[in-house]
Write an enzyme that holds these catalytic residues in place. Sequence first.
Site, PDB file in Angstrom:
ATOM      1  CG  ASN A   1      -2.746  -3.693  -7.093  1.00 25.01           C
ATOM      2  OD1 ASN A   1      -2.264  -3.631  -8.210  1.00 25.01           O
ATOM      3  ND2 ASN A   1      -3.204  -2.625  -6.458  1.00 25.01           N
TER       4      ASN A   1
ATOM      5  CB  CYS B   1      -9.551   0.321  -9.230  1.00 27.75           C
ATOM      6  SG  CYS B   1      -9.940  -1.070  -8.161  1.00 27.75           S
TER       7      CYS B   1
ATOM      8  CG  HIS C   1      -2.123  -0.970   0.773  1.00 27.16           C
ATOM      9  ND1 HIS C   1      -2.125  -2.288   1.114  1.00 27.16           N
ATOM     10  CD2 HIS C   1      -3.198  -0.763  -0.020  1.00 27.16           C
ATOM     11  CE1 HIS C   1      -3.189  -2.855   0.584  1.00 27.16           C
ATOM     12  NE2 HIS C   1      -3.860  -1.957  -0.103  1.00 27.16           N
TER      13      HIS C   1
HETATM   14  C1  LIG Z   1      -6.955  -1.878  -6.014  1.00 27.86           C
HETATM   15  C2  LIG Z   1      -6.664  -2.921  -5.289  1.00 27.86           C
HETATM   16  O1  LIG Z   1      -6.813  -2.915  -3.947  1.00 27.86           O
HETATM   17  P1  LIG Z   1      -5.647  -2.580  -2.931  1.00 27.86           P
HETATM   18  O2  LIG Z   1      -5.975  -1.285  -2.296  1.00 27.86           O
HETATM   19  O3  LIG Z   1      -5.677  -3.720  -1.966  1.00 27.86           O
HETATM   20  O4  LIG Z   1      -4.391  -2.534  -3.714  1.00 27.86           O
HETATM   21  C3  LIG Z   1      -6.138  -4.147  -5.880  1.00 27.86           C
HETATM   22  O5  LIG Z   1      -6.005  -5.158  -5.177  1.00 27.86           O
HETATM   23  O6  LIG Z   1      -5.832  -4.102  -7.090  1.00 27.86           O
END
Ligand SMILES: C=C(OP(=O)(O)O)C(=O)O
Length: 572
Positions: free
Chosen positions: A450, A498, A185
């Site tokens: 992700n 996203c 993150h």
């Molecule tokens: C956008 C996502 O969520 P995170 O905030 O866990 O990265 C993802 O997993 O692609």
Amino acid sequence: MVKGKGVSRGIALAEQFLVDAELTPRYEEAHDKSAEVETLRVSREMATQELECTIREAASEFGQKEQEVFEAQLLLLDSDDLWKQARKNVEENNQSAELAFHEAIEERIVMFSQLGSEYLRERVLDLRDIRQRVLRCMRRKDSGGDVRERSIILVGREIVPSQLMDRRNGKVCGLAMEAGGVTSHTVLLANMMGIPCVVGAKGLLSQCAAGEDMIVNGFTGEITVSPSEEERQRYQEIHDRMVREAELDRNFMGKPDRAADGTEIPLWCNIAAVRDVKQVLEQDSGGVGLMRSEFLFLGRQQAPDEEEQYNAYRQMADGLEGRPLIIRTLDIGADKQVSYLQLGDEENPALGCRAIRYCLRHKELFLTQLRAILRAGADRDVRIMFPMIASLTELREAKALLAEARDQLNQQGIPCRQDMPTGIMIEVPSAALMAEDFAAEADFFSLGTNDLTQYVYSADRTNPTVSDLNQPYGPALLRLVAHIAEKGNAAGITVAICGQAGQDPLLLPLWLAMGIGELSVSPTSVLGLRRRLSGMTKADCCALLERVLRMQTAQEVVDALREFQTRTEESR
Ligand SMILES: C=C(OP(=O)(O)O)C(=O)O
């Protein structure tokens, strides 16, 4: 030079600032007592100034509770007895300023810990925090006042989101980590904020020297400690090139998110806080496709209540001036730990009780957030999205709680949205495989690539050792995304992306070909993607996709994407 992996593009040159290593004092004798006493005086002044500034900022940007935390720290720091004791340690025990202050604090920690009062025991953490702050001030070469006024590169083994967001850490213009995963993150935030970042730089901490300059190259993964004149010049060249590219991108302000043949993919933004809204507008984006609400819960002592959340969501929606705001409900757990929520020690937190799983087991916390979101959406375009949905049962339970929250508000006569569009993140393979069934019950999909990548390849997204697997070019992931897009499109719902893969310029033609209906990306990526999109046609992209979906290795895919990119750019 130390080599790691560049995970957020860009290049930065600034002073290094060590964050996560717990600083320990230098166990040295005082060679010059008056100099050590002067160090105590200067560091007291610097630490006090920093804290005062933090209090002012906490008051204006966060809330009363945050302000009170720092006010309590200031009281502790301002104790004359504490500094007298430190001075005595220098003068009578011949200790260095660092050791003298460390010992003076230690005495108080022991005393506070032994006292029966819960309140004083809790102050131990504040004392530790103060000790770190003062030691940091002592390590700074000059007494140039508030570190916030200086540009710095945060350096650490692993930097956590709260450290990056901690404004006390100065104007962060780069991140360098010895460990750290590709889509942690912190990395996501760095991307969002346009801050160059390198992770997995083995040996970094043994080489860095706090206070000296450093270059972080997020394109190549190179970190240069104490750069030479030649290296500074090279930095300047790359920096200038970036500026020129950014100028090209800026020509796309006010233009549509449209490919050469007219196909549109709205380019929206990922945000984490009210202050990010400004960037969404500045980068000319059409909305927010992912508001990571968990960031409201990080770096504090207790969860924000309904009013505080409502105010934050409402401010975001107002700031967006009619653009949509998609709020993802609390996605906590795994690498986003919140001490006060007692997530517990799990053997395997990425597969544990996180995100929607946690919320469904802590209904009051969840209902509070749902009410705040529904209220914020009363007369604004706010939409809701549930993370980590793995089964239809979870989606149904979450929707039932949303209805319960709405009924509670209605009973109290509080204005709220009655029919809020409700989407899900698709980030777990089980949801991907059942996309058709989910599409019948969700208003939209947003692909969290992700997490989806980490779960498809069983490769921890925070573990640099397996980062070769944890990347979005593998055919397995691409075939799965194509499947989800097909099912979502057939059901007539928007399929967005996203995750980080959504902002990767190499993958853009594949998203266009798959019929992805929206990309939610870091604000700083919007204009660059728009420029690239304008040079592609859907027909060319579909031909590429057809080939890619037959490929067997990530390398084959990358080669094909690079070749396509070069061809597209040359033909412009
Ligand atoms: C956008 C996502 O969520 P995170 O905030 O866990 O990265 C993802 O997993 O692609």
